[in-house]
Design a protein around this motif. Structure first.
Motif: not given
Length: 254
Positions: A41-42, A45, A242, A246, A250
């Protein structure tokens, strides 16, 4: 997605993505694959996710302790040429990350801990008097999770192999003693690093009140709970884990 284990000098690690480095630290009996969802996932990102294989069973007995593992991480960060990193650690990995941060606060942009040792150890490495009994080991592995099905045969086999290897068992017990010796309670209030604490509400290894204590002692921390979750939130509830991280990145503008 399968990731290749790189070997460079004395280091073995998985790496994916580009951007701010997140160094992920596994636990005492935790494999690198425990963080597959995190790296998949990251790494997409805007982060470079690196999971080093910690030398838990390959260092001499005298160096089998939290402080020496933190020094190993220090050397790895220097080897990679990173000036500032984010650290994500589970269980013993969280403890190593915290100790590294104590020694190198200027190098740590943020901390994420989940099921971390450092304040309380529930007989880590203990209870293996019947280590030859596969069913006993299977039950102990299942107790780490809220859902026992998460403890796959592969995980149980790995734990069974570890505790039946005399050299590894001795080092496991040495690490457990080291974790108690390197209690972080007095250090945490001085660590003014943005910290995300993600904890399973049903963790029996490091119970929920341990997370509350981390939150109370770490001056710039946020605490998030995952329900129906044991000691390894990133394995048992990878999507929720996640999402929390996330949103925290943010909110904190990372």
């Amino acid at each position: 997605m399968a990731h290749t284990l790189k070997t460079e000098e004395k280091y073995k690690y998985i790496e994916a993505g580009e951007g701010t480095p997140i160094i992920v630290l596994h636990g005492l009996m935790g494999g690198l694959s425990n963080f597959d969802a995190v790296i998949n996932y990251f790494s997409k990102e805007g982060f470079k996710v690196i999971i080093p294989e910690l030398p838990i069973y390959s260092m001499s007995l005298i160096k089998t302790n939290v402080k020496a593992f933190a020094k190993y991480l220090e050397d790895f960060v220097a080897f990679k040429g990173f000036k500032e990193i984010i650290i994500l650690g589970n269980s013993l990995g969280g403890h190593i990350g915290l100790y590294f941060t104590k020694l190198n606060p200027e190098k740590v942009k943020a901390l994420i801990i989940t099921g971390s040792s450092g304040l309380y150890e529930s007989a880590m490495g203990g209870g293996y008097t019947k280590r030859g009994d596969y069913e006993v080991i299977k039950k102990k592995a299942q107790e780490v999770f809220y859902d026992p099905a998460v403890a796959t045969k592969e995980i149980v086999d790995e734990v069974y192999e570890t505790v039946n290897d005399r050299n590894k068992l001795i080092k496991t017990l040495a690490i457990a003693k080291s974790a108690i010796r390197h209690n972080m309670a007095k250090d945490l209030p001085k660590m003014n690093i943005p910290t995300c604490i993600i904890w399973g509400k049903n963790d029996t290894v490091t119970p929920p009140d341990v997370a509350d204590e981390f939150h109370k002692l770490l001056p710039d921390s946020d605490l998030f709970w995952i329900d129906k979750c044991g000691h390894a939130a990133m394995m048992e509830h990878p999507t929720r884990f996640n999402e929390i991280l996330h949103d925290w990145f943010k909110a904190r503008s990372f």
